[in-house]
Design a protein around this motif. Structure first.
Motif, PDB file in Angstrom:
ATOM      1  N   TYR A 277      -3.788   9.623   7.345  1.00 31.58           N
ATOM      2  CA  TYR A 277      -3.481   9.960   5.878  1.00 31.58           C
ATOM      3  C   TYR A 277      -4.419  10.500   5.133  1.00 31.58           C
ATOM      4  O   TYR A 277      -5.452  10.617   5.460  1.00 31.58           O
TER       5      TYR A 277
ATOM      6  N   TYR B 262       1.610   2.395  11.675  1.00 31.00           N
ATOM      7  CA  TYR B 262       1.659   1.740  10.427  1.00 31.00           C
ATOM      8  C   TYR B 262       3.114   0.719  10.451  1.00 31.00           C
ATOM      9  O   TYR B 262       3.309   0.003   9.726  1.00 31.00           O
TER      10      TYR B 262
ATOM     11  N   ARG C 191       5.199  10.565   1.189  1.00 26.98           N
ATOM     12  CA  ARG C 191       4.575   9.266   0.664  1.00 26.98           C
ATOM     13  C   ARG C 191       5.325   8.081   1.420  1.00 26.98           C
ATOM     14  O   ARG C 191       6.544   8.055   1.816  1.00 26.98           O
TER      15      ARG C 191
ATOM     16  N   GLU D  59      -4.892   6.696   0.463  1.00 27.01           N
ATOM     17  CA  GLU D  59      -4.212   5.377   0.586  1.00 27.01           C
ATOM     18  C   GLU D  59      -4.592   4.433  -0.910  1.00 27.01           C
ATOM     19  O   GLU D  59      -5.669   4.663  -1.236  1.00 27.01           O
TER      20      GLU D  59
ATOM     21  N   TYR E 206       0.715  -1.312   0.099  1.00 25.65           N
ATOM     22  CA  TYR E 206       0.000  -0.174   0.016  1.00 25.65           C
ATOM     23  C   TYR E 206       0.882   1.270   0.035  1.00 25.65           C
ATOM     24  O   TYR E 206       1.887   1.144   0.647  1.00 25.65           O
TER      25      TYR E 206
ATOM     26  N   TYR F  95       0.844   5.450   0.999  1.00 26.88           N
ATOM     27  CA  TYR F  95      -0.171   6.341   1.836  1.00 26.88           C
ATOM     28  C   TYR F  95       0.590   7.715   1.429  1.00 26.88           C
ATOM     29  O   TYR F  95       1.833   8.058   1.405  1.00 26.88           O
TER      30      TYR F  95
END
Length: 102
Positions: A88, A22, A53, A91, A6, A8
């Motif tokens: 965030y 995270y 990011r 996503e 993923y 973010y």
């Protein structure tokens, strides 16, 4: 091994909190760790002009192990997902990879 990735985009004022939740020893990893098929999480932050990011890589022993986790812990997963959504801006699920089954 089954890997989910993923990306973010995180507001600069939320980097520390995002990393705590995270990261490899974060709150998500604690939840995932309730499953014997969970192998770990890696968190990467870009260091170029897009430093807001992050890439999150979750590793599972197999896709079936991940699906078993979701079946057993779907409620807590969804609740925690809702609670952390404010950390965030965006996503993007980049995809899933599998190794050793070719």
């Amino acid at each position: 091994m089954y890997v989910l990735m993923y990306e973010y985009e995180v507001d600069a004022t939320r980097h520390s909190e995002f990393e705590r939740v995270y990261g490899s020893a974060g709150d998500w990893a604690d939840l995932f760790g309730k499953s014997p098929g969970y192998l770990g999480t890696d968190l990467f932050r870009r260091v170029d002009e897009t430093a807001d990011r992050y890439l999150v890589v979750d590793r599972w022993s197999s896709e079936q192990a991940f699906l078993a986790f979701k079946a057993s812990f779907g409620g807590p997963y969804e609740r925690f997902s809702d609670q952390t959504r404010g950390l965030y801006r965006t996503e993007v699920r980049l995809g899933a990879l599998e190794t050793g089954h070719f």
